[in-house]
Design a protein around this motif. Structure first.
Motif, PDB file in Angstrom:
ATOM      1  N   GLY A  97     -12.417   0.107  16.270  1.00 55.46           N
ATOM      2  CA  GLY A  97     -12.508  -1.130  17.058  1.00 55.46           C
ATOM      3  C   GLY A  97     -11.161  -1.758  17.314  1.00 55.46           C
ATOM      4  N   HIS A  98     -10.575  -1.459  18.430  1.00 52.42           N
ATOM      5  CA  HIS A  98      -9.360  -2.155  18.829  1.00 52.42           C
ATOM      6  C   HIS A  98      -9.756  -3.411  19.572  1.00 52.42           C
ATOM      7  CE1 HIS A  98      -5.348   0.122  18.777  1.00 52.42           C
ATOM      8  NE2 HIS A  98      -5.943   0.168  17.608  1.00 52.42           N
ATOM      9  N   GLN A 102       0.822  -1.193   0.000  1.00 49.33           N
ATOM     10  CA  GLN A 102       0.000   0.000   0.000  1.00 49.33           C
ATOM     11  C   GLN A 102       0.860   1.248   0.000  1.00 49.33           C
ATOM     12  OE1 GLN A 102      -2.118  -0.661   3.510  1.00 49.33           O
ATOM     13  NE2 GLN A 102      -3.517  -2.113   2.568  1.00 49.33           N
ATOM     14  N   VAL A 148      -2.699  -3.715  16.939  1.00 57.33           N
ATOM     15  CA  VAL A 148      -3.310  -4.515  17.992  1.00 57.33           C
ATOM     16  C   VAL A 148      -4.559  -5.212  17.488  1.00 57.33           C
ATOM     17  CG1 VAL A 148      -4.216  -4.461  20.303  1.00 57.33           C
ATOM     18  CG2 VAL A 148      -2.362  -2.954  19.672  1.00 57.33           C
ATOM     19  N   GLN A 149      -5.366  -4.511  16.696  1.00 60.61           N
ATOM     20  CA  GLN A 149      -6.629  -5.118  16.276  1.00 60.61           C
ATOM     21  C   GLN A 149      -6.414  -6.334  15.385  1.00 60.61           C
ATOM     22  OE1 GLN A 149      -5.899  -1.753  15.362  1.00 60.61           O
ATOM     23  NE2 GLN A 149      -7.100  -1.273  13.579  1.00 60.61           N
ATOM     24  N   ASN A 153      -9.383   5.794   8.586  1.00 60.79           N
ATOM     25  CA  ASN A 153      -9.861   4.448   8.898  1.00 60.79           C
ATOM     26  C   ASN A 153     -10.052   4.280  10.400  1.00 60.79           C
ATOM     27  OD1 ASN A 153     -10.439   1.663   8.390  1.00 60.79           O
ATOM     28  ND2 ASN A 153      -8.407   1.216   9.188  1.00 60.79           N
ATOM     29  N   ASP A 154      -9.188   4.893  11.190  1.00 63.24           N
ATOM     30  CA  ASP A 154      -9.333   4.819  12.649  1.00 63.24           C
ATOM     31  C   ASP A 154     -10.593   5.518  13.111  1.00 63.24           C
ATOM     32  OD1 ASP A 154      -7.193   3.294  13.155  1.00 63.24           O
ATOM     33  OD2 ASP A 154      -5.835   4.937  13.627  1.00 63.24           O
ATOM     34  N   VAL A 171      -5.899  -9.341  17.536  1.00 66.62           N
ATOM     35  CA  VAL A 171      -7.122  -9.787  18.190  1.00 66.62           C
ATOM     36  C   VAL A 171      -8.043 -10.472  17.190  1.00 66.62           C
ATOM     37  CG1 VAL A 171      -9.169  -9.022  19.406  1.00 66.62           C
ATOM     38  CG2 VAL A 171      -6.960  -8.030  19.950  1.00 66.62           C
ATOM     39  N   LYS A 172      -8.215  -9.850  16.044  1.00 58.66           N
ATOM     40  CA  LYS A 172      -9.208 -10.365  15.090  1.00 58.66           C
ATOM     41  C   LYS A 172      -8.650 -11.473  14.218  1.00 58.66           C
ATOM     42  CE  LYS A 172     -11.641  -6.057  14.453  1.00 58.66           C
ATOM     43  NZ  LYS A 172     -11.581  -4.943  13.524  1.00 58.66           N
ATOM     44  N   ILE A 196      -2.047   8.640   1.589  1.00 68.79           N
ATOM     45  CA  ILE A 196      -2.338   7.309   2.143  1.00 68.79           C
ATOM     46  C   ILE A 196      -2.371   7.360   3.662  1.00 68.79           C
ATOM     47  CG2 ILE A 196       0.004   6.341   2.261  1.00 68.79           C
ATOM     48  CD1 ILE A 196      -1.798   3.899   0.865  1.00 68.79           C
ATOM     49  N   LEU A 197      -1.547   8.228   4.271  1.00 63.02           N
ATOM     50  CA  LEU A 197      -1.621   8.366   5.730  1.00 63.02           C
ATOM     51  C   LEU A 197      -2.949   8.974   6.123  1.00 63.02           C
ATOM     52  CD1 LEU A 197       1.973   9.416   6.669  1.00 63.02           C
ATOM     53  CD2 LEU A 197       0.793   7.350   7.278  1.00 63.02           C
ATOM     54  N   SER A 245      -9.176   0.489  -0.365  1.00 65.80           N
ATOM     55  CA  SER A 245      -8.359  -0.594   0.177  1.00 65.80           C
ATOM     56  C   SER A 245      -7.920  -0.313   1.604  1.00 65.80           C
ATOM     57  CB  SER A 245      -7.138  -0.832  -0.708  1.00 65.80           C
ATOM     58  OG  SER A 245      -6.287   0.272  -0.651  1.00 65.80           O
ATOM     59  N   THR A 246      -7.812   0.955   1.997  1.00 66.30           N
ATOM     60  CA  THR A 246      -7.371   1.209   3.375  1.00 66.30           C
ATOM     61  C   THR A 246      -8.529   1.442   4.322  1.00 66.30           C
ATOM     62  OG1 THR A 246      -7.020   3.481   2.716  1.00 66.30           O
ATOM     63  CG2 THR A 246      -5.072   2.134   2.950  1.00 66.30           C
ATOM     64  N   ARG A 278      -7.215  -6.663   8.383  1.00 69.93           N
ATOM     65  CA  ARG A 278      -8.550  -6.129   8.169  1.00 69.93           C
ATOM     66  C   ARG A 278      -8.778  -5.619   6.755  1.00 69.93           C
ATOM     67  NH1 ARG A 278      -5.310  -2.552  10.176  1.00 69.93           N
ATOM     68  NH2 ARG A 278      -5.531  -0.302   9.935  1.00 69.93           N
ATOM     69  N   ASP A 279      -7.702  -5.145   6.142  1.00 70.96           N
ATOM     70  CA  ASP A 279      -7.949  -4.476   4.866  1.00 70.96           C
ATOM     71  C   ASP A 279      -7.590  -5.397   3.708  1.00 70.96           C
ATOM     72  OD1 ASP A 279      -5.338  -2.194   5.892  1.00 70.96           O
ATOM     73  OD2 ASP A 279      -5.375  -4.349   5.682  1.00 70.96           O
ATOM     74  N   GLN A 280      -8.459  -6.290   3.419  1.00 67.54           N
ATOM     75  CA  GLN A 280      -8.226  -7.180   2.274  1.00 67.54           C
ATOM     76  C   GLN A 280      -9.332  -6.995   1.267  1.00 67.54           C
ATOM     77  OE1 GLN A 280      -5.795  -9.210   1.369  1.00 67.54           O
ATOM     78  NE2 GLN A 280      -4.573  -8.560   3.081  1.00 67.54           N
ATOM     79  N   TYR A 291      -5.459   7.186   8.746  1.00 66.15           N
ATOM     80  CA  TYR A 291      -5.967   7.850   9.940  1.00 66.15           C
ATOM     81  C   TYR A 291      -7.485   7.920   9.908  1.00 66.15           C
ATOM     82  CZ  TYR A 291      -1.115   9.269  10.592  1.00 66.15           C
ATOM     83  OH  TYR A 291       0.237   9.272  10.761  1.00 66.15           O
ATOM     84  N   ARG A 348      10.437   8.574   6.446  1.00 67.89           N
ATOM     85  CA  ARG A 348       9.181   8.203   7.089  1.00 67.89           C
ATOM     86  C   ARG A 348       9.444   7.626   8.472  1.00 67.89           C
ATOM     87  NH1 ARG A 348       4.155   4.720   6.200  1.00 67.89           N
ATOM     88  NH2 ARG A 348       3.188   5.574   8.039  1.00 67.89           N
ATOM     89  N   TYR A 407       1.687  11.162  -2.416  1.00 70.14           N
ATOM     90  CA  TYR A 407       1.064   9.847  -2.244  1.00 70.14           C
ATOM     91  C   TYR A 407       1.081   9.426  -0.780  1.00 70.14           C
ATOM     92  CZ  TYR A 407       0.670   4.794  -2.582  1.00 70.14           C
ATOM     93  OH  TYR A 407       0.310   3.497  -2.403  1.00 70.14           O
TER      94      TYR A 407
END
Lengths: 136, 248
Positions: free
Chosen positions: B247-248, A54, A125-126, B241-242, A129-130, B234-235, B74-75, A134-136, B239, A70, B230
């Motif tokens: 849900g953690h 990604q 962390v998620q 997405n959070d 747990v899961k 994407i960041l 996708s994210t 998640r992102d597929q 972010y 980064r 880019y």
């Protein structure tokens, strides 16, 4: 060890009686452990791979400079924010220098956590747990 | 030959005063307007034809749409698409202003930290406000990971909060530092050419080396300009997405 007391067969033929079941149990456990480890490793690896894909696609992967920037900025940001919070805490509550010391160290820890998340060394962390990413 | 000179802010004209402060239209503002105008021209001009088989312009416009839409899906998942205008605007603004900044004698908007901080804070506040609006207090679960023993939970929560607060810092500093450092490096190497060239024949022969480096660095800067836009986008998606799934 147990073969002497257990049954009176010949030494190397009777021996596998009980120890065999122990061995089988052990190898089964080892097998399960191995399976779990490899599945965990796969999860981590695929997570790291998807992150990689990604965030840096084929053309971008060439630029190690960007990746370095980064990663370093994540670490520096964590430490800087921790220090800033500590300084503000001291300034408001006049607890100098304890707030700065504590929050600086916490900020360093947060920076390292950020760094490892970005590098894909630890999963989020998620995900742990899961299970699957998640992102597929 | 001052490598910092290119980042100087100049007042072009004064719009008015507000609370004793002069509100001026600066060269930075002019290049921001230019970036917006170029983006608008690409999007409006590209989609004006609405051809089934796209022209070159329309193809560029469609490509940039598809690129951001795929990234967001996708994210952040399908729910993330409600933030498409935000992410697309941020990406195009940063991308176009970075690319314009590569051209000699132009001004690079994102080499000023105030601009990148404003963009990063926009994203940060969007995440917090939308996260609280959508999830209520469950948003704070972001800071409380599951399966952590009670004993070290306060420590982990403190670290998670600091980690969350450090996001706008790293988000903005990365773009700003990349653009600033790249442009200064370019300027310094370019000034070596003129310095060596002033030394006579041997100097001119020697100046070939920094010239080659400057060309290579310009290509690298082009890559960095696109890459940083880019990464910034994407960041933003990660972010957001959070905020959508805390849900953690």
């Amino acid at each position: 060890m147990a073969n002497g007391t257990h049954d009176g067969g010949s030494d190397h033929d009777g021996a596998p009686g009980k120890p065999l079941s122990d061995d089988a149990a052990l190898s089964a456990r080892l097998g399960r452990l191995d399976q779990r480890l490899s599945s965990l490793k796969d999860t981590r690896k695929s997570k790291a791979d998807t992150d990689e894909r990604q965030e840096q696609d084929a053309s971008a992967r060439a630029s190690a400079l960007a990746r370095g920037f980064r990663l370093s900025s994540e670490l520096v940001a964590g430490v800087a924010v921790g220090a800033a919070i500590g300084w503000g805490f001291d300034y408001l509550l006049s607890t100098s220098p304890w707030g700065l010391i504590v929050f600086f160290l916490l900020g360093f820890a947060a920076g390292v956590v950020n760094l490892m998340r970005v590098a894909g060394v630890v999963p989020d962390v998620q995900d742990r747990v899961k299970g699957p990413p998640r992102d597929q | 030959m001052d490598p910092i000179h290119q980042f100087e802010i100049k007042n072009l004209f004064t719009i008015g005063t507000f609370g004793g402060h002069e509100i001026a239209f600066t060269n930075s503002a002019a290049y921001m307007v230019l970036a917006v105008v170029l983006t608008a021209a690409l999007m409006l001009g590209g989609t004006a034809g609405r051809r089934l088989v796209p022209s070159r312009m329309q193809s560029m416009a469609e490509l940039s749409y598809e690129f951001i839409a795929d990234m967001l899906r996708s994210t952040a998942g399908e729910h993330g698409m409600k933030f498409f205008p935000l992410v697309f605007t941020i990406f195009m603004f940063v991308f176009v202003s970075n690319i314009v900044g590569i051209i000699p004698y132009t001004f690079t908007v994102s080499s000023h930290i105030i601009v990148t901080v404003a963009l990063a804070l926009l994203v940060f506040l969007t995440v917090i406000i939308y996260g609280l609006y959508k999830n209520g207090l469950k948003f704070f679960k972001l800071f409380v990971p599951h399966g952590i023993p009670m004993v070290i939970l306060p420590l982990v929560v403190a670290i998670e909060i600091i980690s969350f607060l450090s996001r706008p810092v790293s988000h903005s500093v990365r773009l700003f530092a990349n653009m600033l450092a790249g442009h200064i490096t370019l300027k310094v190497f370019a000034s070596f050419i003129t310095m060596l060239g002033a030394l006579g024949i041997a100097g001119i022969a020697g100046a070939v080396l920094p010239l080659a480096l400057t060309i290579a660095l310009t290509a690298l800067e082009l890559l960095v300009a696109a890459l940083q836009a880019y990464v910034f986008a994407i960041l933003t998606c990660i972010y957001l997405n959070d905020a959508i799934h805390p849900g953690h």
